[in-house]
Design an enzyme around this catalytic site. Sequence first.
Site, PDB file in Angstrom:
ATOM      1  N   HIS A 749       0.837  -1.197   0.000  1.00  0.00           N
ATOM      2  CA  HIS A 749       0.000   0.000   0.000  1.00  0.00           C
ATOM      3  C   HIS A 749       0.873   1.248   0.000  1.00  0.00           C
ATOM      4  O   HIS A 749       0.904   2.017   0.968  1.00  0.00           O
ATOM      5  CB  HIS A 749      -0.941  -0.015   1.211  1.00  0.00           C
ATOM      6  CG  HIS A 749      -1.997  -1.067   1.144  1.00  0.00           C
ATOM      7  ND1 HIS A 749      -1.865  -2.293   1.759  1.00  0.00           N
ATOM      8  CD2 HIS A 749      -3.202  -1.096   0.513  1.00  0.00           C
ATOM      9  CE1 HIS A 749      -2.944  -3.025   1.529  1.00  0.00           C
ATOM     10  NE2 HIS A 749      -3.777  -2.319   0.769  1.00  0.00           N
ATOM     11  N   HIS A 753       1.041   1.584  -5.657  1.00  0.00           N
ATOM     12  CA  HIS A 753      -0.331   1.056  -5.637  1.00  0.00           C
ATOM     13  C   HIS A 753      -1.327   2.172  -5.963  1.00  0.00           C
ATOM     14  O   HIS A 753      -2.281   1.957  -6.744  1.00  0.00           O
ATOM     15  CB  HIS A 753      -0.631   0.462  -4.264  1.00  0.00           C
ATOM     16  CG  HIS A 753      -2.077   0.155  -4.038  1.00  0.00           C
ATOM     17  ND1 HIS A 753      -2.776  -0.785  -4.769  1.00  0.00           N
ATOM     18  CD2 HIS A 753      -2.978   0.687  -3.160  1.00  0.00           C
ATOM     19  CE1 HIS A 753      -4.027  -0.842  -4.354  1.00  0.00           C
ATOM     20  NE2 HIS A 753      -4.180   0.045  -3.373  1.00  0.00           N
ATOM     21  N   HIS A 789      -6.230   7.539  -1.819  1.00  0.00           N
ATOM     22  CA  HIS A 789      -7.092   6.631  -1.063  1.00  0.00           C
ATOM     23  C   HIS A 789      -6.330   5.803  -0.036  1.00  0.00           C
ATOM     24  O   HIS A 789      -6.953   5.208   0.861  1.00  0.00           O
ATOM     25  CB  HIS A 789      -7.832   5.702  -2.039  1.00  0.00           C
ATOM     26  CG  HIS A 789      -7.032   4.528  -2.481  1.00  0.00           C
ATOM     27  ND1 HIS A 789      -6.063   4.609  -3.444  1.00  0.00           N
ATOM     28  CD2 HIS A 789      -7.052   3.229  -2.079  1.00  0.00           C
ATOM     29  CE1 HIS A 789      -5.527   3.420  -3.647  1.00  0.00           C
ATOM     30  NE2 HIS A 789      -6.105   2.561  -2.838  1.00  0.00           N
ATOM     31  N   ASP A 790      -4.990   5.741  -0.095  1.00  0.00           N
ATOM     32  CA  ASP A 790      -4.210   5.000   0.906  1.00  0.00           C
ATOM     33  C   ASP A 790      -3.096   5.854   1.490  1.00  0.00           C
ATOM     34  O   ASP A 790      -2.057   5.336   1.893  1.00  0.00           O
ATOM     35  CB  ASP A 790      -3.618   3.732   0.277  1.00  0.00           C
ATOM     36  CG  ASP A 790      -4.583   2.557   0.321  1.00  0.00           C
ATOM     37  OD1 ASP A 790      -5.430   2.532   1.235  1.00  0.00           O
ATOM     38  OD2 ASP A 790      -4.502   1.687  -0.555  1.00  0.00           O
ATOM     39  N   ASP A 900      -9.385  -0.536  -6.934  1.00  0.00           N
ATOM     40  CA  ASP A 900      -8.534  -0.873  -5.789  1.00  0.00           C
ATOM     41  C   ASP A 900      -8.024  -2.309  -5.876  1.00  0.00           C
ATOM     42  O   ASP A 900      -6.899  -2.606  -5.456  1.00  0.00           O
ATOM     43  CB  ASP A 900      -9.320  -0.649  -4.500  1.00  0.00           C
ATOM     44  CG  ASP A 900      -8.417  -0.600  -3.280  1.00  0.00           C
ATOM     45  OD1 ASP A 900      -7.198  -0.395  -3.443  1.00  0.00           O
ATOM     46  OD2 ASP A 900      -8.925  -0.774  -2.164  1.00  0.00           O
TER      47      ASP A 900
END
Length: 1149
Positions: A749, A753, A789-790, A900
């Site tokens: 992550h 990614h 998002h991460d 994702d």
Amino acid sequence: MHGTVSRSSSSSNMTDVSSPAGGAASPVEIATSSSTAATTSASASSSKPLTNGANKTAISTAAGVTPGAAPGPGCAAIPASGSSGNQVKLEHHYRQSNNNRPAGSNRSSETKLRSPAGESDGASRLMTPAGSSSSPSQSPSQSQSQSQASIQTQTSQQDRLVKAPSTTASQQDVDEVARLFEEKPEAFEKWLTERAPPEALSRLQEFIENRKPHKRPSVTSDLFQQWMAASPTVQQKSPRSLSNSSASSLPECRRHLMDLDEGELFMELIRDVANELDIDVLCHKILVNVGLLTHADRGSLFLAKGTPTNKYLVAKLFDVTQKTALKDAVTRASAEEIIIPFGIGIAGMVAQTKQMINIKEAYKDARFNCEIDLKTGYKTNAILCMPICNYEGDIIGVAQIINKTNGCMEFDEHDVEIFRRYLTFCGIGIQNAQLFEMSVQEYRRNQILLNLARSIFEEQNNLECLVTKIMTEARELLKCERCSVFLVDLDCCEASHLEKIIEKPNQPATRAIKSADSFEEKKMRNRFTVLFELGGEYQAANVSRPSVSELSSSTLAQIAQFVATTGQTVNICDVIEWVRDHNQIRAEDEIDSTQAILCMPIMNAQKKVIGVAQLINKANGVPFTESDASIFEAFAIFCGLGIHNTQMYENACKLMAKQKVALECLSYHATASQDQTEKLTQDAIAEAESYNLYSFTFTDFELVDDDTCRAVLRMFMQCNLVSQFQIPYDVLCRWVLSVRKNYRPVKYHNWRHALNVAQTMFAMLKTGKMERFMTDLEILGLLVACLCHDLDHRGTNNAFQTKTESPLAILYTTSTMEHHHFDQCVMILNSEGNNIFQALSPEDYRSVMKTVESAILSTDLAMYFKKRNAFLELVENGEFDWQGEEKKDLLCGMMMTACDVSAIAKPWEVQHKVAKLVADEFFDQGDLEKLQLNTQPVAMMDRERKDELPKMQVGFIDVICLPLYRVLCDTFPWITPLYEGTLENRRNWQDLAEKVEMGLTWIDHDTIDKPVEEFAACADEEIKDIEFTVTTLNCNQQSQHGSEDSHTPEHQRSGSRLSMKKTGALGKAVRSKLSKTLYNSMDGSKPKTSLKLLESHVSEDMDDKSPTSPSQPQASGSMGRMSASSSTSSAGGQMVDKSKKRSKLCALL
């Protein structure tokens, strides 16, 4: 013309009030006639006459008229509502008023609403028609005729309202009156204020009161409300006692009692005290009434006080005669409070023995105290003293009467019996009054405590104001002279052990506290730093910081120190004696003025002493009671809550300030440097095709870090977002670099990614043609959400954050990491020079931030499962319009999840490498759970169960990936490559899972480094020394001699899923799957190397075996362990038919 009012003493009279010309008309006419005229007019009236003896009253009410409406051309007694029930209520009230009139009253009235001729607007006036007054000599029939003639002279409009024999007005009459009231309400109001007679107003008021909802009847309700509404000084006196407080008015109001006989007088005096709830008034009435019943000259009443072990009598009223005013009696009793212990004196003996005492000659009785007579000059002869008990028989008071006034020298048995009977009822009244007084006090206490609770929230930023307010309320309620609050130095309490050693260098470095010094050690820890003092009523509070010497020399401070050290509440009646009994108290000041002290610790929520509250001296000089202690405990609790809340508020403010400083530092270090930004700004950005951005098979393995940022910029450019939303190019470059900088270097992550997720979203929008369903603002929000998002991912999931109770789990209870990712995204956007949304309007800014937040939270698989069913339902129903807010949110959420997990759809050579990264990160979390939590992690995070990963990958694809991609490609067929790639990878993982289950294919590495295909799929390449183990297939059979072959290794034969290298047996299920795999491998020209090796070994073994060989019995199916190498493989290639060898192998399997 002003109205005139004419009154006569004859049996019939009328009242006429006329309106001025052109002015407001009178809507009500009240005609007062004789009783016979009222009886006759009943037939022509709209309501029945009500009779009360000789008086008869007719009330005509026009239905549908309200008090605030304008008058109309009709007849109505009083404006009323449209139902006849209201008329009945009015008649009922009028009947009651007639019944309450004295006999002989000759006032009857008939109320009508009539309009005089010549007034077309329907206004009416109050008038007296000529000839309506009749002389006393007129007969009833003549009076009746005149009354009827008066009614017949009314206008036609009036006749429509008053019709015989109807009892209610018609709807037309109601409409006419209502119309006039609605057109001219000011005329009706002016008539009410200027010209309405008092009788009409009183009846109208009765009617309005009758329409109000009735309260539940209560004996104490009115008195209680009146009591609580009064000021504190008025509360000390009964509201109903003020009119009887004068000495001159008391005999006048009781003069009629002298005409009653003894029984009637007794009952009247009982009724006099039955509902009295003011204890002072009740005691005064009891003494006055007892004097009236027994002809006593004066009396006294004592009430029982104190604890069950220390009871005493307090003189409530003393030496009260029938002419003594209540105010004088209460004042005298308060000024000279008389306290008599049980068993002392006449009243004390009666209280202790519960027996009556009747003394004929007081001076001859040793229990009599003649000091009162010496002071007042009054001589006491006869005394009758009797106990007052409650319904349980407990003493609640003592009543005492002195001297007879009717010439007798002593109280006889008759007086004793009357006194006893009356005091029985008085005992009930006294207890009720005491209970009522307690309820009033409790009400006041509750109000004070509620005010304190409110003050805690109002004054949470000012500790001095809060403590001062609490002390003021405590002093007023408990009636004490002074009040103090000592606050403990909390910093001293929380000092570290090292600081204590530094303060006392000569002490040994140990945490043990000697028992001899325990009290002194505790005193040091509970050192006072702030003192709040509140004196008299008109003195302001004093706040000081006393020194150590001042605290040591003050007795009050030493007592407070003792309470803080022991945590006990002390109630001191004799301060000097208490200090003498406690050797720890070594004070130097004088304490002569201090009589009683109530001292209590103040604790916080953790039961730590944070202060001490102290009350000094009751106002009346008596000690503090248990009731005072219980009330003071509530004040101490509220004081502790307030202090604790204020300190928490201060700490929260400090933490917020620290957070702001930390955010500033984080924002500075999280933002990309200016050099990096300028370099990226000047770099040339290649076309999207060179980065393979349009393809679903995109891979970042060949891209360097700078190329990843350039690829992101290209995606923004290709979507025309930079020019569309006027994003400054340097701001966009700085934002991309800042986002990359805020990703941690975890194994999966990470920034790479995020890039892959954003590229998949870009491919879905462009290649998958999903952009036709999205607005430009939504496309911008989705790309930003994919890249962020991460953010700041720690390599652990939400479950790990919850298990470890991390600050993130405390901050966010659901979707922990996803909320943190969004907050980091907002933090970067708010950093200087990173706001790519700066040119958006406020409405667009709110919209895009909502899209970003929803998209990032949708990457939580828990959110995916919540939204999936709703999305599937829309798809199954053939939904094609995705522009609704809820439907667009569902679609974006599904797209975010698809992006994702898009690594599962990459080509196999990319997929298995990504799987290795995911497995490594999961195994690291499993190691942390074993180390930190001492728990066994789940299978996908357990490094010891890594051989189950292919099987878990298949499950992940079946549960999440395939259903999602299937429904998406069914609805949007342009993204079918995602579904096909996932399906292909599922076949690869399934094949690997089956081979792992049989134990044929697994490389003994810590990570998934080399899939089995890398050494098994290339049949053309030369095989170099690959060790391969073939174990006994018919392992359960033994040789005829009862022993296994010497070449067979010893092993555990129970497991059926162990690898062939570790065991020498295969279960039935494994042999079946192996046979299936072998058949599937026979696809034509190039069988797999593993199959060739297995066939070679089996053929060599079968060729070496002879049916008649003595060393190998035929019944034994054993096969020796052999090592396969390239030379062995080539040398073992005898001229054996390939199909024959395969058939023999299958037979063995």
